[in-house]
Write an enzyme that holds these catalytic residues in place. Structure first.
Site, PDB file in Angstrom:
ATOM      1  N   LYS A   1      40.673  -1.871 -42.904  1.00 14.91           N
ATOM      2  CA  LYS A   1      41.531  -1.494 -44.038  1.00 14.91           C
ATOM      3  C   LYS A   1      40.814  -1.706 -45.375  1.00 14.91           C
ATOM      4  O   LYS A   1      39.948  -2.585 -45.479  1.00 14.91           O
ATOM      5  CB  LYS A   1      42.870  -2.242 -43.981  1.00 14.91           C
ATOM      6  CG  LYS A   1      42.845  -3.614 -44.563  1.00 14.91           C
ATOM      7  CD  LYS A   1      44.248  -4.167 -44.848  1.00 14.91           C
ATOM      8  CE  LYS A   1      44.067  -5.546 -45.453  1.00 14.91           C
ATOM      9  NZ  LYS A   1      45.230  -6.256 -45.851  1.00 14.91           N
TER      10      LYS A   1
ATOM     11  N   LYS B   1      42.115 -15.006 -42.103  1.00 12.31           N
ATOM     12  CA  LYS B   1      41.786 -15.774 -43.317  1.00 12.31           C
ATOM     13  C   LYS B   1      41.128 -17.097 -42.958  1.00 12.31           C
ATOM     14  O   LYS B   1      40.232 -17.567 -43.660  1.00 12.31           O
ATOM     15  CB  LYS B   1      43.028 -16.007 -44.170  1.00 12.31           C
ATOM     16  CG  LYS B   1      43.448 -14.756 -44.907  1.00 12.31           C
ATOM     17  CD  LYS B   1      44.377 -15.062 -46.059  1.00 12.31           C
ATOM     18  CE  LYS B   1      44.765 -13.777 -46.772  1.00 12.31           C
ATOM     19  NZ  LYS B   1      45.854 -13.969 -47.717  1.00 12.31           N
TER      20      LYS B   1
ATOM     21  N   LYS C   1      40.948  -5.841 -51.122  1.00 11.87           N
ATOM     22  CA  LYS C   1      40.498  -6.390 -52.412  1.00 11.87           C
ATOM     23  C   LYS C   1      39.245  -7.228 -52.240  1.00 11.87           C
ATOM     24  O   LYS C   1      38.441  -7.368 -53.137  1.00 11.87           O
ATOM     25  CB  LYS C   1      41.571  -7.324 -52.981  1.00 11.87           C
ATOM     26  CG  LYS C   1      42.778  -6.646 -53.523  1.00 11.87           C
ATOM     27  CD  LYS C   1      43.785  -7.701 -53.982  1.00 11.87           C
ATOM     28  CE  LYS C   1      45.158  -7.408 -53.457  1.00 11.87           C
ATOM     29  NZ  LYS C   1      46.153  -8.419 -53.625  1.00 11.87           N
TER      30      LYS C   1
HETATM   31  P1  TYM Z   1      48.750  -8.071 -50.816  1.00 10.62           P
HETATM   32  O1  TYM Z   1      48.648  -8.592 -52.194  1.00 10.62           O
HETATM   33  O2  TYM Z   1      47.600  -8.284 -49.877  1.00 10.62           O
HETATM   34  O3  TYM Z   1      49.017  -6.523 -50.835  1.00 10.62           O
HETATM   35  C1  TYM Z   1      50.035  -5.964 -51.642  1.00 10.62           C
HETATM   36  C2  TYM Z   1      50.638  -4.747 -50.956  1.00 10.62           C
HETATM   37  O4  TYM Z   1      49.639  -3.758 -50.705  1.00 10.62           O
HETATM   38  C3  TYM Z   1      49.681  -3.358 -49.339  1.00 10.62           C
HETATM   39  N1  TYM Z   1      48.305  -3.029 -48.907  1.00 10.62           N
HETATM   40  C4  TYM Z   1      47.944  -1.848 -48.376  1.00 10.62           C
HETATM   41  N2  TYM Z   1      48.649  -0.737 -48.094  1.00 10.62           N
HETATM   42  C5  TYM Z   1      47.975   0.316 -47.571  1.00 10.62           C
HETATM   43  N3  TYM Z   1      46.643   0.308 -47.311  1.00 10.62           N
HETATM   44  C6  TYM Z   1      45.894  -0.788 -47.577  1.00 10.62           C
HETATM   45  N4  TYM Z   1      44.585  -0.780 -47.348  1.00 10.62           N
HETATM   46  C7  TYM Z   1      46.552  -1.943 -48.140  1.00 10.62           C
HETATM   47  N5  TYM Z   1      46.121  -3.174 -48.533  1.00 10.62           N
HETATM   48  C8  TYM Z   1      47.216  -3.827 -48.995  1.00 10.62           C
HETATM   49  C9  TYM Z   1      50.238  -4.576 -48.603  1.00 10.62           C
HETATM   50  O5  TYM Z   1      50.810  -4.222 -47.368  1.00 10.62           O
HETATM   51  C10 TYM Z   1      51.259  -5.091 -49.586  1.00 10.62           C
HETATM   52  O6  TYM Z   1      52.469  -4.377 -49.444  1.00 10.62           O
HETATM   53  N6  TYM Z   1      51.651 -11.389 -48.527  1.00 10.62           N
HETATM   54  C11 TYM Z   1      51.669 -10.232 -49.390  1.00 10.62           C
HETATM   55  C12 TYM Z   1      52.368 -10.471 -50.709  1.00 10.62           C
HETATM   56  C13 TYM Z   1      53.750 -10.986 -50.579  1.00 10.62           C
HETATM   57  C14 TYM Z   1      54.904 -10.216 -50.240  1.00 10.62           C
HETATM   58  C15 TYM Z   1      55.982 -11.146 -50.267  1.00 10.62           C
HETATM   59  C16 TYM Z   1      55.106  -8.880 -49.919  1.00 10.62           C
HETATM   60  C17 TYM Z   1      54.164 -12.263 -50.787  1.00 10.62           C
HETATM   61  N7  TYM Z   1      55.502 -12.375 -50.615  1.00 10.62           N
HETATM   62  C18 TYM Z   1      57.270 -10.723 -49.958  1.00 10.62           C
HETATM   63  C19 TYM Z   1      56.410  -8.466 -49.619  1.00 10.62           C
HETATM   64  C20 TYM Z   1      57.468  -9.378 -49.634  1.00 10.62           C
HETATM   65  C21 TYM Z   1      50.247  -9.850 -49.698  1.00 10.62           C
HETATM   66  O7  TYM Z   1      49.342 -10.645 -49.661  1.00 10.62           O
HETATM   67  O8  TYM Z   1      50.084  -8.572 -50.121  1.00 10.62           O
END
Ligand code: TYM
Length: 334
Positions: free
Chosen positions: A197, A115, A200
């Site tokens: 991967k 990032k 978004k």
């Molecule tokens: P975020 O918003 O980037 O993604 C949300 C969830 O989607 C999963 N994910 C994927 N899984 C499979 N293939 C992909 N290409 C893919 N892209 C995203 C992520 O692993 C995630 O589970 N930091 C976290 C949000 C967060 C969080 C937390 C998660 C904040 N506090 C506490 C768990 C527990 C995030 O940015 O996820």
């Protein structure tokens, strides 16, 4: 434990439009696990502002994401679905945990490095301490289980390290959480570059399936998916594009890769792409329809938001008070 059930926490950022990766890697598993656990599912808007956001847009996206949690099948009477910014305990615990986290640990986080490279003009302290806020999210509810995609594993590990360090000093304050990684779909790759991967923030719209994509758009994107010139449908590392399509197919149908390979034996890439596209369309259609229906019901959504924020605050405050006492803050006079 809450009412004899183990606790589950997870969250998603309201930044960008959710992809099929988010759905198959996280949201779909959340629904499956939601009966067995006492669940907290947060829209993590505090995390979102580590990169610049347009305020009105962030507000809209956060509400859409919360609506999507419900549309995907999470029952808001049984699961606590809320905005992170409505529970001040997240920020308060995050501050305390900052004082138990080392710069060196945070420096090793690959997501921070990625990032920081992407937002070189805004490498703010929030971006650096992002994993500490994530640890606070999880530890605040005495969480046992955290369902996430593979990309979040490093953040889960630092959460466990921080919790263990804190417990070693103050006694058993935090439950040590485990990650839950689904069998299929834990890392969905870009349709245009299967080494990367699905994300978004990808600039190429053909690289990601967005949850709100229309059926014809989904089918077209799969048709254009990058594959290889091997001409055989096998599940192996040398064919990352085909493997990704099979992973998507398996995550949607709950089949295993061997079954899927057998099903497509003797078929061409065109047929595989069409079948995967159609499977995804039929998986997403009910979620899209429910999202459209719920979005119109303002007062229902508002009541969910209010009630669930109260519930989250109740449990968050319980842990927070315990932690504040342990570190030596003066007692509150009632
Ligand atoms: P975020 O918003 O980037 O993604 C949300 C969830 O989607 C999963 N994910 C994927 N899984 C499979 N293939 C992909 N290409 C893919 N892209 C995203 C992520 O692993 C995630 O589970 N930091 C976290 C949000 C967060 C969080 C937390 C998660 C904040 N506090 C506490 C768990 C527990 C995030 O940015 O996820």
């Amino acid at each position: 434990m809450i009412d004899g059930k183990k606790v589950l926490f997870s969250g998603m950022q309201a930044t960008g439009t959710l992809t099929l990766g988010n759905y198959l890697g996280a949201l779909k598993n959340w629904v499956t696990l939601s009966e067995e656990y006492e669940c907290f599912y947060s829209v993590v808007d505090l995390h979102s502002i580590t990169v610049r956001q347009e305020p009105a847009e962030l507000r809209k996206r956060a509400r859409n994401l919360l609506t999507l949690y419900l549309a995907a099948g999470l029952d808001p009477q049984k699961n606590c679905i809320y905005y992170q910014s409505h529970v001040s305990g997240h920020a308060e615990l995050s501050w305390i945990l900052n004082c138990f986290t080392y710069m060196g640990e945070l420096n090793r986080m690959t997501q921070f490095k990625d990032k920081a490279a992407k937002h070189a003009d805004n490498i703010n302290a929030g971006l650096f301490t992002y994993p500490v806020l994530m640890a606070a999210d999880i530890l605040l509810y005495q969480t046992d289980m955290v369902p996430v995609g593979v990309d979040q594993m490093q953040h889960l590990e630092i959460t466990r390290d921080i919790a263990q360090r804190f417990n070693a000093i103050y006694g058993d304050v935090f439950t040590i959480p485990e990650a839950y990684i689904g069998k299929a779909g834990a890392k969905i790759m870009s349709l245009q570059n299967p080494q990367k991967k699905m994300s978004k923030s990808d600039e190429n719209p053909n690289a990601s399936i967005y949850l709100m994509d229309e059926p014809d758009v989904i089918l077209r994107k799969f048709k254009r998916a990058v594959t290889d010139s091997e001409g055989q449908i096998l599940y192996r590392e040398e064919q990352p594009g085909i493997r990704n399509l099979l992973d998507i197919y398996c995550a949607c149908t709950e089949k295993n890769p061997q079954e899927a390979v057998k099903e497509f034996e003797g078929k061409g890439y065109g047929e595989l792409k069409e079948a995967v596209g159609e499977t995804v369309v039929s998986l997403l259609k009910p979620v899209q329809d429910e999202f459209a229906r719920l979005s119109k019901d303002k007062s229902y959504l508002d009541s969910i938001i209010k009630e669930n924020a109260q519930k989250a605050n109740y449990y968050a405050t319980k842990t927070l008070r315990k932690v504040q006492k342990k570190v030596g803050f003066p007692e509150r006079i009632r």
